[in-house]
Design a protein around this motif. Structure first.
Motif, PDB file in Angstrom:
ATOM      1  N   LEU A  41      71.681  65.459  35.605  1.00 35.96           N
ATOM      2  CA  LEU A  41      72.461  66.192  34.882  1.00 35.96           C
ATOM      3  C   LEU A  41      72.149  66.705  33.471  1.00 35.96           C
ATOM      4  O   LEU A  41      72.297  67.692  33.118  1.00 35.96           O
ATOM      5  N   GLY A  42      71.482  65.906  32.612  1.00 40.81           N
ATOM      6  CA  GLY A  42      71.105  66.288  31.342  1.00 40.81           C
ATOM      7  C   GLY A  42      69.738  66.883  31.327  1.00 40.81           C
ATOM      8  O   GLY A  42      69.208  67.140  30.165  1.00 40.81           O
ATOM      9  N   ARG A  43      69.113  67.477  32.241  1.00 40.70           N
ATOM     10  CA  ARG A  43      67.720  68.026  32.357  1.00 40.70           C
ATOM     11  C   ARG A  43      67.672  69.199  32.864  1.00 40.70           C
ATOM     12  O   ARG A  43      66.569  69.489  33.094  1.00 40.70           O
ATOM     13  N   ALA A  44      68.743  69.992  33.174  1.00 43.37           N
ATOM     14  CA  ALA A  44      68.522  71.364  33.654  1.00 43.37           C
ATOM     15  C   ALA A  44      69.897  71.774  33.303  1.00 43.37           C
ATOM     16  O   ALA A  44      71.055  71.282  33.271  1.00 43.37           O
ATOM     17  N   ASP A  45      70.184  73.318  33.497  1.00 40.60           N
ATOM     18  CA  ASP A  45      71.387  73.957  33.373  1.00 40.60           C
ATOM     19  C   ASP A  45      72.072  74.205  34.488  1.00 40.60           C
ATOM     20  O   ASP A  45      71.849  75.328  35.234  1.00 40.60           O
ATOM     21  N   PHE A  46      72.911  73.391  35.067  1.00 40.76           N
ATOM     22  CA  PHE A  46      73.546  73.632  36.170  1.00 40.76           C
ATOM     23  C   PHE A  46      74.902  74.137  36.068  1.00 40.76           C
ATOM     24  O   PHE A  46      75.737  73.800  35.250  1.00 40.76           O
ATOM     25  N   SER A  47      75.036  75.309  36.803  1.00 35.77           N
ATOM     26  CA  SER A  47      76.414  75.879  36.809  1.00 35.77           C
ATOM     27  C   SER A  47      77.442  75.288  37.785  1.00 35.77           C
ATOM     28  O   SER A  47      78.584  75.488  37.869  1.00 35.77           O
ATOM     29  N   ALA A  48      76.984  74.565  38.977  1.00 39.89           N
ATOM     30  CA  ALA A  48      77.947  73.809  39.747  1.00 39.89           C
ATOM     31  C   ALA A  48      77.190  72.604  40.408  1.00 39.89           C
ATOM     32  O   ALA A  48      76.076  72.247  40.463  1.00 39.89           O
ATOM     33  N   VAL A  49      78.379  71.630  40.801  1.00 41.04           N
ATOM     34  CA  VAL A  49      77.665  70.323  41.503  1.00 41.04           C
ATOM     35  C   VAL A  49      78.598  70.517  42.855  1.00 41.04           C
ATOM     36  O   VAL A  49      79.810  70.832  42.809  1.00 41.04           O
ATOM     37  N   VAL A  50      77.780  70.249  44.162  1.00 39.83           N
ATOM     38  CA  VAL A  50      78.431  70.123  45.438  1.00 39.83           C
ATOM     39  C   VAL A  50      78.152  69.023  45.941  1.00 39.83           C
ATOM     40  O   VAL A  50      77.014  68.448  46.083  1.00 39.83           O
ATOM     41  N   PHE A  51      79.238  68.081  46.089  1.00 40.43           N
ATOM     42  CA  PHE A  51      78.915  66.939  46.464  1.00 40.43           C
ATOM     43  C   PHE A  51      79.696  66.523  47.890  1.00 40.43           C
ATOM     44  O   PHE A  51      80.762  66.916  47.982  1.00 40.43           O
ATOM     45  N   ALA A  52      79.089  65.865  48.756  1.00 41.17           N
ATOM     46  CA  ALA A  52      79.835  65.320  50.038  1.00 41.17           C
ATOM     47  C   ALA A  52      80.668  64.137  49.467  1.00 41.17           C
ATOM     48  O   ALA A  52      80.462  63.256  48.742  1.00 41.17           O
ATOM     49  N   VAL A  53      82.033  64.022  50.057  1.00 42.12           N
ATOM     50  CA  VAL A  53      82.837  62.980  49.344  1.00 42.12           C
ATOM     51  C   VAL A  53      82.428  61.609  50.160  1.00 42.12           C
ATOM     52  O   VAL A  53      83.030  60.620  49.449  1.00 42.12           O
ATOM     53  N   GLY A  54      81.768  61.580  51.085  1.00 40.59           N
ATOM     54  CA  GLY A  54      81.340  60.227  51.627  1.00 40.59           C
ATOM     55  C   GLY A  54      80.374  59.769  51.104  1.00 40.59           C
ATOM     56  O   GLY A  54      79.813  58.422  51.556  1.00 40.59           O
ATOM     57  N   VAL A  55      79.611  60.314  49.979  1.00 39.76           N
ATOM     58  CA  VAL A  55      78.509  59.571  49.612  1.00 39.76           C
ATOM     59  C   VAL A  55      79.133  58.583  48.395  1.00 39.76           C
ATOM     60  O   VAL A  55      79.451  58.957  47.352  1.00 39.76           O
ATOM     61  N   ARG A  56      78.771  57.335  48.407  1.00 35.71           N
ATOM     62  CA  ARG A  56      79.379  56.322  47.485  1.00 35.71           C
ATOM     63  C   ARG A  56      80.655  56.803  46.525  1.00 35.71           C
ATOM     64  O   ARG A  56      80.539  57.276  45.329  1.00 35.71           O
ATOM     65  N   GLN A  57      81.644  56.787  47.212  1.00 34.66           N
ATOM     66  CA  GLN A  57      82.900  57.230  46.389  1.00 34.66           C
ATOM     67  C   GLN A  57      83.196  56.384  45.338  1.00 34.66           C
ATOM     68  O   GLN A  57      83.537  57.041  44.246  1.00 34.66           O
ATOM     69  N   LEU A  58      82.840  55.096  45.107  1.00 36.70           N
ATOM     70  CA  LEU A  58      83.078  54.570  43.843  1.00 36.70           C
ATOM     71  C   LEU A  58      82.251  54.905  42.828  1.00 36.70           C
ATOM     72  O   LEU A  58      82.675  54.635  41.707  1.00 36.70           O
ATOM     73  N   ALA A  59      81.044  55.599  43.073  1.00 38.41           N
ATOM     74  CA  ALA A  59      80.432  56.098  42.118  1.00 38.41           C
ATOM     75  C   ALA A  59      80.631  57.477  41.501  1.00 38.41           C
ATOM     76  O   ALA A  59      79.930  58.018  40.495  1.00 38.41           O
ATOM     77  N   LEU A  60      81.277  58.258  42.499  1.00 36.16           N
ATOM     78  CA  LEU A  60      81.547  59.598  42.143  1.00 36.16           C
ATOM     79  C   LEU A  60      82.555  59.729  40.953  1.00 36.16           C
ATOM     80  O   LEU A  60      82.059  60.790  40.529  1.00 36.16           O
ATOM     81  N   ARG A  61      83.306  59.095  40.546  1.00 33.17           N
ATOM     82  CA  ARG A  61      84.029  59.178  39.408  1.00 33.17           C
ATOM     83  C   ARG A  61      83.306  59.346  38.177  1.00 33.17           C
ATOM     84  O   ARG A  61      83.394  60.335  37.330  1.00 33.17           O
ATOM     85  N   GLY A  62      82.271  58.365  38.043  1.00 33.74           N
ATOM     86  CA  GLY A  62      81.597  58.345  36.807  1.00 33.74           C
ATOM     87  C   GLY A  62      80.629  59.684  36.883  1.00 33.74           C
ATOM     88  O   GLY A  62      80.499  60.282  35.662  1.00 33.74           O
ATOM     89  N   PHE A  63      80.119  60.028  37.946  1.00 34.52           N
ATOM     90  CA  PHE A  63      79.122  61.103  38.207  1.00 34.52           C
ATOM     91  C   PHE A  63      79.773  62.470  37.837  1.00 34.52           C
ATOM     92  O   PHE A  63      79.330  63.169  36.918  1.00 34.52           O
ATOM     93  N   CYS A  64      80.981  62.668  38.287  1.00 38.16           N
ATOM     94  CA  CYS A  64      81.737  63.714  37.841  1.00 38.16           C
ATOM     95  C   CYS A  64      82.136  63.853  36.602  1.00 38.16           C
ATOM     96  O   CYS A  64      81.987  64.751  35.811  1.00 38.16           O
ATOM     97  N   GLN A  65      82.634  62.762  35.777  1.00 40.50           N
ATOM     98  CA  GLN A  65      82.954  62.883  34.443  1.00 40.50           C
ATOM     99  C   GLN A  65      81.578  63.288  33.567  1.00 40.50           C
ATOM    100  O   GLN A  65      81.873  63.876  32.646  1.00 40.50           O
ATOM    101  N   LEU A  66      80.463  62.475  33.978  1.00 46.47           N
ATOM    102  CA  LEU A  66      79.351  62.814  33.001  1.00 46.47           C
ATOM    103  C   LEU A  66      79.067  64.249  33.354  1.00 46.47           C
ATOM    104  O   LEU A  66      78.457  64.923  32.281  1.00 46.47           O
ATOM    105  N   ALA A  67      78.899  64.745  34.603  1.00 48.45           N
ATOM    106  CA  ALA A  67      78.923  66.271  34.762  1.00 48.45           C
ATOM    107  C   ALA A  67      79.601  67.216  33.917  1.00 48.45           C
ATOM    108  O   ALA A  67      79.092  68.190  33.319  1.00 48.45           O
ATOM    109  N   LYS A  68      80.842  66.843  33.605  1.00 41.10           N
ATOM    110  CA  LYS A  68      81.768  67.671  32.848  1.00 41.10           C
ATOM    111  C   LYS A  68      81.337  67.513  31.173  1.00 41.10           C
ATOM    112  O   LYS A  68      81.511  68.566  30.653  1.00 41.10           O
ATOM    113  N   LYS A  69      80.725  66.417  30.780  1.00 42.44           N
ATOM    114  CA  LYS A  69      80.497  66.089  29.446  1.00 42.44           C
ATOM    115  C   LYS A  69      79.120  66.869  29.292  1.00 42.44           C
ATOM    116  O   LYS A  69      78.840  67.319  28.089  1.00 42.44           O
ATOM    117  N   ARG A  70      78.258  66.691  30.136  1.00 42.08           N
ATOM    118  CA  ARG A  70      77.066  67.533  30.025  1.00 42.08           C
ATOM    119  C   ARG A  70      77.078  68.924  30.140  1.00 42.08           C
ATOM    120  O   ARG A  70      76.226  69.675  29.540  1.00 42.08           O
TER     121      ARG A  70
END
Length: 609
Positions: A41-70
């Protein structure tokens, strides 16, 4: 040009998404799970994140929050496949657009293409800068107080290039699964995710927009709060703290509210979480709510440097007594010595070097607990307030992951695993490059970022490293545990993708110090041992102080002549040239540099103009 970070564990679905995006000149960077995504997330200029909800749902919350901060303007698009469990991201704290089963990949790509991104949006300042209270120079304090955002360039002005590689307008499209019945991989892809598949039933509605839920913020108690402290061993325990996890937190003195950079549930992601923090070179505090790793792990530039006990100084003193660093009858009085370590040194019960070793072992124990822990909430807070007042005992977490994997996997199991995976291909993840410097002591000085490209099998990779099957398999399994590599039956595909920068978004303040590893050998001579004792004692005594007069050893009313004499005396006692050669010389010089920096800023604050 848009760039999308795709989080999807199924390679066939990734291919179909990639083709749908490439048809619209949108580049992708693809990862298997959220912990891999955090490192990108901190190493390129991403305009969107597309994620499948079935991948490690417990880790998704932190990932999405970090995406918005970065990336404050980033789109978060969740894809729900027919076989996925119900997905409710209302507690994520960020806005997510949920695409229901049956949505075509073409529709998802169109949503990204329609997004209007502001120019140079990554240059916008965060909502709040980290302010280091206490001993800061006037220029740094003024900068932290102003926190003026950088105004984006106007459309007609030249702009900095995005960190994405230009690619062809289209890529070869995948054959639809309907026409490739002989392909097992394609057959596994539900029609709902094929970009050319018709939408079943009636036309699907647009994505469901889920409004963010307000998260509670941690608040740092002000330095004037009751129970506040000057030292790392006696941090305040405010009773009015709103916490997202159920744990008492010992914060350094400060006043700004802190919201977590990201948070989630440990589940089975302890090693991956630790290495994700390392690869992003984050500085702050990892707070765990319960379990054997409960409490606070302080991190500097991605490496653990201190632990706070969940029951505060009482817990630390309990362990110090148990290990013989403090007598059983020792009673700690914060009024006389604000810092527990300084009190033990002053009383002659322990040396600074012994306490340094004690904290190093405490950090190791905490990391081992986190590695094995499979439940409990965590939250990570970017915070540099401790840099002036906390002794920094740096530990390389990867070595501890390696030891834990060695303890879990006997030699017979390693040989079996080697036979299973020697012909598989090793693919690097986004975190391998930034973490490669930390890995060099464990791979004979090699740079894994250049050796592991996704084009070599495990057998060839181990041959390049010069490792036997036992040690090599242990290394590969540890890299997989930490989310730094993945194993696949096929080599890494060659396709145009987002180019990740080697640089990460380093937290503010980390550039002031260089902290070498705290792993040191026994002294080779009496001269070296004597120098170590003197430097460590001075370091443990002065580093926790917050009063600039106490740092110089003078009264607050001292005139310039007294201040200058005290300053010169302190600096004379901390001359790097006087440190003898030995295994700990680099660490001793780093400790001296920290103290000289602190003493200089204390002198500048106190001297009269």
């Amino acid at each position: 040009m848009h760039a999308v970070l795709v989080v999807e564990s199924d390679s066939a679905r990734r291919l179909l998404l990639r083709n749908a995006f490439s048809e619209r000149d949108i580049l992708t960077y693809e990862v298997n799970d959220p912990f891999e995504g955090m490192s990108a997330l901190g190493r390129a200029d991403f305009s969107a994140v597309v994620f499948a909800v079935g991948v490690r749902q417990l880790a998704l919350r932190g990932f999405c929050q970090l995406a918005k901060k970065r990336h404050p303007h980033i789109l978060l698009l969740a894809l729900q496949h027919p076989e996925d469990a119900p997905f409710d991201p209302t507690g994520f704290g960020v806005e997510i657009e949920l695409f229901p089963p049956g949505t075509t990949n073409a529709a998802i790509a169109e949503r990204v293409a329609a997004q209007d991104m502001p120019l140079n949006y990554l240059n916008e300042a965060p909502t709040a800068r980290i302010h280091i209270p206490g001993l800061v120079d006037q220029e740094e304090a003024a900068f932290a107080a102003s926190a003026e955002p950088i105004v984006p360039l106007a459309p007609d002005e030249p702009t900095a290039p995005y960190t994405v590689a230009p690619g062809p307008s289209t890529l070869p499209t995948a054959e639809p699964a309907a026409s490739s019945s002989s392909s097992d991989e394609a057959a596994r892809v539900p029609a709902a995710v094929r970009f050319d598949a018709p939408v079943p039933h009636t036309p699907m509605p647009g994505p469901q927009v889920l409004e963010p839920k307000t998260l509670p913020a941690y608040r740092l108690p002000s330095s004037s709060s009751s129970g506040s402290s000057d030292g790392p061993g006696t941090g305040p325990r405010p009773e009015d703290v709103d916490t997202a996890v159920d744990v008492d937190i010992l914060w350094a003195a400060g006043s700004a509210p802190l919201e977590p950079l990201f948070e989630g549930d440990l589940a089975d992601g302890g090693p991956a979480l630790i290495m994700s923090i390392a690869s992003q070179e984050l500085t702050g505090r990892l707070v765990v709510s319960d379990g054997p790793g409960a409490g606070e792990l302080v991190v500097f530039g991605g490496d653990p440097v201190w632990v706070h006990y969940d029951d505060g100084p009482a817990g630390m003193l309990r362990d110090l007594k148990r290990l013989g660093h403090a007598p059983v009858h020792f009673a700690y009085d914060p009024a006389e010595h604000p810092d527990l370590f300084a009190a033990l040194i002053a009383a002659g019960h322990a040396t600074g070097q012994e306490l340094h070793a004690f904290m190093r072992n405490a950090i190791r124990d905490r990391i081992h607990a986190l590695i094995k822990q499979s439940d409990g909430a965590y939250a990570f807070f970017e915070d540099a307030t401790y840099l002036d007042t906390l002794p920094l005992v740096r530990v390389n977490a990867f070595g501890l992951l390696l030891n834990e994997r060695r303890a879990q996997t006997p030699p017979t199991e390693l040989l079996r695993r080697h036979q299973d995976m020697e012909w598989t291909y090793v693919h690097p993840t986004a975190g391998l490059g930034p973490a490669s410097l930390r890995l060099r002591p464990f791979v004979r000085g090699n740079d894994l970022a250049t050796l592991i490209t996704g084009q070599k099998r495990v057998k060839t990779t181990l041959g390049d490293l010069g490792f036997d099957p036992l040690m090599g398999t242990l290394l590969i399994l540890t890299l997989v545990d930490g989310g730094l590599v993945t194993l696949h039956d096929d080599p890494r595909e060659s396709f145009d993708t987002v180019e990740l920068s080697e640089a990460t978004q380093v937290s503010p303040g980390t550039g002031r110090f260089t902290v070498p590893s705290s792993e040191i050998e026994d002294a080779d001579s009496e001269e070296e041992q004597r120098a170590r004792d003197e430097i460590f004692n001075l370091y443990m005594r002065l580093k926790p102080l917050t009063d600039p007069a106490a740092v110089l050893g003078v009264s607050a009313q001292a005139d310039n002549a007294v201040l200058e004499a005290a300053y010169r005396e302190r600096m004379r006692s901390l001359d790097p040239a006087q440190v003898p050669e030995g295994s700990a010389r680099q660490l001793m010089v780093a400790r001296i540099d920290e103290l000289r920096d602190k003493i200089t800023r204390a002198f500048e604050l106190l001297k009269k103009s």
